[in-house]
Every structure is written in C-alpha cells, then in structure tokens.
Design a protein around this motif. Structure first.
Motif, PDB file in Angstrom:
ATOM      1  N   PHE A   1      -7.164  46.083   2.687  1.00 37.92           N
ATOM      2  CA  PHE A   1      -6.689  45.267   1.571  1.00 37.92           C
ATOM      3  C   PHE A   1      -7.171  45.772   0.220  1.00 37.92           C
ATOM      4  O   PHE A   1      -6.516  45.552  -0.805  1.00 37.92           O
ATOM      5  CB  PHE A   1      -7.122  43.812   1.776  1.00 37.92           C
ATOM      6  CG  PHE A   1      -6.544  42.871   0.758  1.00 37.92           C
ATOM      7  CD1 PHE A   1      -5.189  42.584   0.753  1.00 37.92           C
ATOM      8  CD2 PHE A   1      -7.340  42.287  -0.200  1.00 37.92           C
ATOM      9  CE1 PHE A   1      -4.647  41.724  -0.184  1.00 37.92           C
ATOM     10  CE2 PHE A   1      -6.818  41.429  -1.147  1.00 37.92           C
ATOM     11  CZ  PHE A   1      -5.456  41.141  -1.134  1.00 37.92           C
TER      12      PHE A   1
ATOM     13  N   THR B   1      -4.505  44.726   5.270  1.00 35.52           N
ATOM     14  CA  THR B   1      -3.206  44.458   4.686  1.00 35.52           C
ATOM     15  C   THR B   1      -2.261  44.131   5.836  1.00 35.52           C
ATOM     16  O   THR B   1      -2.230  44.825   6.835  1.00 35.52           O
ATOM     17  CB  THR B   1      -2.683  45.691   3.922  1.00 35.52           C
ATOM     18  OG1 THR B   1      -3.641  46.029   2.917  1.00 35.52           O
ATOM     19  CG2 THR B   1      -1.354  45.401   3.264  1.00 35.52           C
TER      20      THR B   1
ATOM     21  N   ALA C   1       0.742  41.820   1.199  1.00 34.61           N
ATOM     22  CA  ALA C   1      -0.704  41.941   0.962  1.00 34.61           C
ATOM     23  C   ALA C   1      -1.357  40.560   0.985  1.00 34.61           C
ATOM     24  O   ALA C   1      -1.667  39.973  -0.033  1.00 34.61           O
ATOM     25  CB  ALA C   1      -0.959  42.623  -0.373  1.00 34.61           C
TER      26      ALA C   1
ATOM     27  N   GLY D   1      -4.180  39.971   2.826  1.00 36.36           N
ATOM     28  CA  GLY D   1      -5.616  40.131   3.011  1.00 36.36           C
ATOM     29  C   GLY D   1      -6.209  39.358   4.166  1.00 36.36           C
ATOM     30  O   GLY D   1      -7.180  38.625   4.005  1.00 36.36           O
TER      31      GLY D   1
END
Length: 286
Positions: free
Chosen positions: A179, A240, A262, A264
């Motif tokens: 990420f 990600t 994205a 995380g």
C-alpha cells in the motif's frame, strides 16, 4: 541460500564477486546463487532469469545469493535499483526482482562508496572516517558515512535512514502489492519522508511507552503491553487490494496492479519466521 528453478548458466570454481559480475554482464540474468559443489572450496555459480524464491539455507557452507541491480548516488544518499523483468511463474519471487533501496543521511558531510566486499568498505571507512566516493554500478555492497567534528563537551545528532520500495508483493500466486506505493514512488522518497518526520515518530513512540510505564500496572504487564506492539510492524503488511476484474495472476504494469483499488488491507503473517499470511487460527489469537 539456494534458489529454485533451472538456471540459464553456471560457472564452476566461482566466488560471490565473480558470480555477481557474471550476472551483471549477462542480459538473461536477473539473480544468482553460489552453491557448494564436490570438494572443499569448490563453489558453483548459477545464473537465473527472473528471481526464483530462495529454496533452502545452507549454514556454514559459503553459499550466497543476490539479485541483479545497479548503484547510483546523490547528495547525501546512495541507491541500489533493481529493474529486472517480473517473471510470473511458480516458485518465482516478483517482490525481490524489481524495486529500489536507499541509504540517506541528513548531515552535509556525507560520503558514499560501493565495493565487492563489506571488508573493503570498512577498511576505507576506518582509515579516516569517510568513504572514497567511488560508486561502481555493479557491486556487491554499498555504504554511507557522515563525518562529524565535535569540540569538547558538545553533542550533535546525525540521522541515517534506510528506505525501501518493492511494490510487487506476491503471496502464493496472488499479487497483493504494498500500500505504501500509493504514497511514495521510490525508496528515496520514503527515506526523506521518514527523515522529515523523525521527531514526531520519536515523540509518538515515547508517548506509547509512557502510557504504560507510568501506569499502576504490574511491571510484567507494563513490559508485555509496551513490547507486544513490536509484532505489528515485524509481522504485519498493508497491501493494495487485488484488482477486482482480474482472475488468476494478472499482468503487472510498472510493478503495480492494473485497476487495483487502493484500500490498504492489513494482514499479519503467522510468526516472525512463518510463511502463512493471515491464517484463521492466528486471527483467533488476535
């Protein structure tokens, strides 16, 4: 260590420096390993395309392995860059094939150097407290040094930062990514970000420590609560998200997932030396 897979070339009676140089001069080579053969001191060098996963560790055997890359330098920093093609196949480790690593200092009197051995770098540094500045593109080791002269009774602080950027995290065939690649685009950017925030990072660490060490909890419980947090950065990863419209193993674009969201996600490995990512029984412990 020993790498899996079939090598593209081999050299007998080799050494780490010889193997590294051979890989750098062979356009097919992305990684190498040095493995003991028959007879004392007989080491065989194997050159690989891609970056096969490390298969086993051979203690006290002079075995070694590495990934092809190049060194570069700038004011106050030294960078090792890997631009090998990401080979998506079983027993490959895309995470180690491509990316970069930075050593950075915030002090103006900083020198850098690379060499075929750590011993040579140490000898250079021990001579006068600095490095000679010679940076060869293909070298097995690199170092950075900051030279400080202090009058009697005075003190100063020099910050040295190690940064890395390896965005192509792979786990048993699934490209999870890292990420942090959404926030920085190189290890140098990561190192500079941390260097700029170091005072805040230290204060937050002290605040966490003092939250428990100044409490009325028993000493054993204080120690447990303060130190248990160490498992999170050592075992945890922020990934990600897998691209939503891909199946199987998607093709990476510049080491990144195409169309990835994205978000995380946070995951933890089974143990410091465990390879399972987020197994159910470990989640139960959490």
């Amino acid at each position: 260590s020993r790498r899996s897979g079939t090598p593209v070339a081999s050299l007998s009676n080799s050494s780490s420096a010889h193997c590294l140089a051979a890989c750098a001069s062979d356009s097919r080579c992305s990684s190498w390993d040095l493995v003991p053969g028959v007879g004392e001191g007989n080491l065989t060098c194997f050159l690989h395309d891609g970056a096969p996963a490390v298969q086993q560790f051979l203690p006290n055997s002079s075995a070694a392995s590495g990934v092809n890359g190049s060194w570069s330098t700038g004011p106050g920093f030294l960078v090792h860059t890997r631009t090998n093609p990401i080979v998506d196949a079983p027993l490959m480790d895309p995470s180690s094939a491509s990316g970069d690593f930075t050593l950075l200092s915030d002090h103006p009197q900083t020198s850098t150097s690379t060499s075929s051995s750590l011993a040579e770098l140490w000898t250079d540094f021990a001579a006068d407290g600095s490095l000679d500045g010679g940076v060869a593109a293909a070298a097995g080791a690199g170092a950075i040094a900051s030279e400080v002269v202090l009058p009697p009774g005075e003190s100063t602080t020099v910050t040295l930062v190690f940064g890395w950027y390896v965005p192509s995290r792979n786990y048993v065939g699934e490209f999870l990514g890292n990420f942090y690649s959404e926030n920085v685009n190189s290890s140098t950017a990561a190192a500079r970000t941390l260097a700029a925030a170091q005072a805040d990072v230290v204060l937050r660490g002290l605040a966490w420590n003092q939250l428990f060490t100044t409490s009325s909890f028993p000493t054993w419980l204080q120690d447990f609560l303060v130190n248990s947090i160490a498992t999170q950065p050592k075992m945890g990863v922020w990934v990600t998200r897998q691209c939503p419209n891909c199946s199987g193993r998607p093709t990476l674009v510049n080491g990144r997932l195409p169309g990835a969201t994205a978000n995380g996600r946070y995951r933890t490995y089974e143990a410091f030396s465990g390879c399972d990512l987020d197994p159910v029984h470990v989640s139960d412990y959490h």
